[in-house]
Motif scaffolding. Structure first.
Motif, PDB file in Angstrom:
ATOM      1  N   GLY A 145      -1.904  21.936  31.633  1.00 24.74           N
ATOM      2  CA  GLY A 145      -1.898  22.028  32.901  1.00 24.74           C
ATOM      3  C   GLY A 145      -3.088  21.836  33.728  1.00 24.74           C
ATOM      4  N   SER A 146      -3.146  22.206  34.824  1.00 27.74           N
ATOM      5  CA  SER A 146      -4.428  22.058  35.766  1.00 27.74           C
ATOM      6  C   SER A 146      -5.269  23.578  35.521  1.00 27.74           C
ATOM      7  N   GLU A 147      -6.323  23.528  36.212  1.00 25.52           N
ATOM      8  CA  GLU A 147      -7.177  24.541  36.202  1.00 25.52           C
ATOM      9  C   GLU A 147      -6.668  25.656  36.942  1.00 25.52           C
ATOM     10  N   GLU A 148      -5.691  25.575  37.844  1.00 30.33           N
ATOM     11  CA  GLU A 148      -5.193  26.572  38.780  1.00 30.33           C
ATOM     12  C   GLU A 148      -3.783  26.551  38.498  1.00 30.33           C
ATOM     13  N   TYR A 149      -3.240  27.977  38.396  1.00 27.71           N
ATOM     14  CA  TYR A 149      -1.688  28.442  38.187  1.00 27.71           C
ATOM     15  C   TYR A 149      -1.225  29.134  39.252  1.00 27.71           C
ATOM     16  N   TYR A 150      -0.303  28.761  39.983  1.00 25.47           N
ATOM     17  CA  TYR A 150       0.202  29.682  41.150  1.00 25.47           C
ATOM     18  C   TYR A 150       1.672  30.306  40.600  1.00 25.47           C
ATOM     19  N   TRP A 175      -5.926  36.071  23.499  1.00 26.01           N
ATOM     20  CA  TRP A 175      -5.762  35.715  25.011  1.00 26.01           C
ATOM     21  C   TRP A 175      -6.573  36.697  25.681  1.00 26.01           C
ATOM     22  N   TYR A 176      -7.233  36.385  26.488  1.00 25.86           N
ATOM     23  CA  TYR A 176      -7.865  37.321  27.517  1.00 25.86           C
ATOM     24  C   TYR A 176      -7.716  37.262  28.887  1.00 25.86           C
ATOM     25  N   HIS A 177      -7.576  38.258  29.513  1.00 25.36           N
ATOM     26  CA  HIS A 177      -7.336  38.587  31.098  1.00 25.36           C
ATOM     27  C   HIS A 177      -9.009  39.304  31.725  1.00 25.36           C
ATOM     28  N   ASN A 178      -9.280  38.234  32.597  1.00 22.28           N
ATOM     29  CA  ASN A 178     -10.675  38.720  32.876  1.00 22.28           C
ATOM     30  C   ASN A 178     -11.415  39.467  32.020  1.00 22.28           C
ATOM     31  N   TYR A 219      -7.762  33.670  32.908  1.00 24.16           N
ATOM     32  CA  TYR A 219      -7.013  33.660  31.622  1.00 24.16           C
ATOM     33  C   TYR A 219      -7.863  32.697  30.669  1.00 24.16           C
ATOM     34  N   THR A 220      -8.335  33.177  29.620  1.00 22.68           N
ATOM     35  CA  THR A 220      -9.041  32.365  28.515  1.00 22.68           C
ATOM     36  C   THR A 220      -8.299  32.424  27.119  1.00 22.68           C
ATOM     37  N   CYS A 221      -8.055  31.642  26.368  1.00 18.99           N
ATOM     38  CA  CYS A 221      -7.591  31.710  24.874  1.00 18.99           C
ATOM     39  C   CYS A 221      -8.603  30.813  24.045  1.00 18.99           C
ATOM     40  N   GLY A 222      -8.576  31.240  22.765  1.00 17.24           N
ATOM     41  CA  GLY A 222      -9.432  30.566  21.741  1.00 17.24           C
ATOM     42  C   GLY A 222      -9.372  31.615  20.448  1.00 17.24           C
ATOM     43  N   SER A 223     -10.121  30.922  19.610  1.00 15.47           N
ATOM     44  CA  SER A 223     -10.216  31.590  18.184  1.00 15.47           C
ATOM     45  C   SER A 223     -11.585  31.485  17.876  1.00 15.47           C
ATOM     46  N   ALA A 224     -11.885  32.157  16.498  1.00 18.35           N
ATOM     47  CA  ALA A 224     -13.422  32.021  16.104  1.00 18.35           C
ATOM     48  C   ALA A 224     -14.083  30.877  16.055  1.00 18.35           C
ATOM     49  N   ASN A 225     -15.098  30.632  16.537  1.00 18.11           N
ATOM     50  CA  ASN A 225     -15.989  29.418  16.448  1.00 18.11           C
ATOM     51  C   ASN A 225     -15.488  27.976  17.235  1.00 18.11           C
ATOM     52  N   ALA A 226     -14.503  28.678  18.194  1.00 16.59           N
ATOM     53  CA  ALA A 226     -13.869  27.678  18.793  1.00 16.59           C
ATOM     54  C   ALA A 226     -14.247  27.856  20.500  1.00 16.59           C
ATOM     55  N   LYS A 228     -13.528  28.307  24.202  1.00 19.44           N
ATOM     56  CA  LYS A 228     -12.482  28.560  24.757  1.00 19.44           C
ATOM     57  C   LYS A 228     -11.713  27.806  26.013  1.00 19.44           C
ATOM     58  N   GLY A 229     -10.482  27.797  26.147  1.00 17.33           N
ATOM     59  CA  GLY A 229      -9.866  27.266  27.210  1.00 17.33           C
ATOM     60  C   GLY A 229      -9.780  28.057  28.345  1.00 17.33           C
ATOM     61  N   MET A 230      -9.719  28.016  29.658  1.00 16.33           N
ATOM     62  CA  MET A 230      -9.601  28.874  30.802  1.00 16.33           C
ATOM     63  C   MET A 230      -8.824  28.279  31.884  1.00 16.33           C
ATOM     64  N   VAL A 231      -7.918  29.111  32.453  1.00 18.49           N
ATOM     65  CA  VAL A 231      -7.180  29.033  33.628  1.00 18.49           C
ATOM     66  C   VAL A 231      -7.370  30.000  34.757  1.00 18.49           C
ATOM     67  N   THR A 232      -7.285  29.618  35.803  1.00 17.81           N
ATOM     68  CA  THR A 232      -7.349  30.755  36.853  1.00 17.81           C
ATOM     69  C   THR A 232      -5.866  31.052  37.537  1.00 17.81           C
ATOM     70  N   VAL A 233      -5.389  32.068  37.408  1.00 25.76           N
ATOM     71  CA  VAL A 233      -3.840  32.321  37.979  1.00 25.76           C
ATOM     72  C   VAL A 233      -4.036  33.210  39.361  1.00 25.76           C
TER      73      VAL A 233
END
Length: 277
Positions: A145-150, A175-178, A219-226, A228-233
């Motif tokens: 999706g886009s960088e913003e989620y509503y 998964w991380y929140h803030n 919100y960000t997600c990722g694994s070791a040595n990767a 991370k991807g991020m989106v703003t909700v």
């Protein structure tokens, strides 16, 4: 003194070398010295970021125990001669499994380690080299999706994270929140995981039911040595938006009524003034 002379001769022989490009071959042999490098002239290697890259240099017929050195061609840096290393980077080491194996190990390999390396044997008749083209793969995570989620309060938040360019599926995805790790499988939070045995891409879905205003944020997600991807909700109160919308609609309807009242008042004042006169 002997070591200094060896290093000077090695630097001179390296500077005289021409640029290296991948090629083909069988076994690299020097007719003058009968030295043989096991493998083709150029070995292409791929390493996963954060792992240990092992550049295996096996030499046959080195009967005179000529010194074996490793050179990084990017900056012509002599990394090692024999078992001794000449770099402050402790990730580099020479691993001699046998008398014929002079492998270079690079721990916690990263993107900056990419490039061409040379395993070189210096003899009284010259030098002979074997080249290694090292490529480092950096896993990447991104959220669909886009960088913003509503979302509105009370609805569900569904985020899907894809992790690609991995040599093997990651054991853990977070998964991380803030910047705070999210607890899985709570009353409102569920996380599903797919190792991607068919697509070769690992995916994970974060589902938050009955969204609250405090669920908004990064919100960000990722694994070791990767990477991370991020989106703003953004979570908004549905009732508040309804009130604002209704208020705007009432204001829109009130404007023409207001003007009608002004016109009526103007005519009323005019006729009333004439009637009194």
């Amino acid at each position: 003194m002997r070591l200094t002379v060896t290093l000077l001769l090695l630097i001179f022989s390296v500077k005289q070398s021409s640029p290296v490009h991948p090629g083909t071959g069988t076994f690299l042999e020097d007719s003058k010295t009968n030295l043989i490098f096991e493998g083709s002239q150029v070995t292409n290697l791929t390493a996963h970021q954060g792992t240990t890259a092992l550049l295996s240099c096996k030499i046959k017929n080195n009967f005179q125990n000529n010194p074996v050195s490793w050179i990084r061609l990017r900056d012509w840096h002599i990394l090692s001669t024999g078992p001794s290393t000449y770099t402050k980077d402790e990730r580099f080491s020479v691993r001699q499994a046998t008398a014929h194996d002079w492998s270079l190990g690079i721990q916690y390999v990263n993107k900056n380690d990419e490039g061409v390396y040379s395993c070189q044997v210096s003899t009284s008749k010259g030098s002979i080299s074997h080249f290694y083209n090292l490529k480092v793969i950096v896993p990447r995570a991104y959220i669909l999706g886009s960088e913003e989620y509503y979302a509105q309060t009370g609805t569900a938040i569904s985020l899907v994270c894809i992790i690609e360019d991995t040599l093997e599926p990651p054991q853990f995805v977070f998964w991380y929140h803030n910047n705070k790790i999210i607890s899985y499988d709570t009353r409102r939070t569920k996380v599903s995981f797919d190792s991607g045995s068919r697509t070769k891409k690992t995916s994970t879905r974060l589902l938050i039911s009955s969204a609250l205003l405090e669920d908004g944020g990064n919100y960000t997600c990722g694994s070791a040595n990767a990477e991370k991807g991020m989106v703003t909700v953004y979570v908004s109160d549905g009732e508040m938006r309804m009130h604002v919308r209704n208020g705007a609609r009432l204001l829109y309807l009130s404007i023409p009524i207001f003007f009608l009242l002004l016109i009526f008042d103007f005519f009323c004042r005019s006729f009333c003034f004439k009637a009194n006169n």
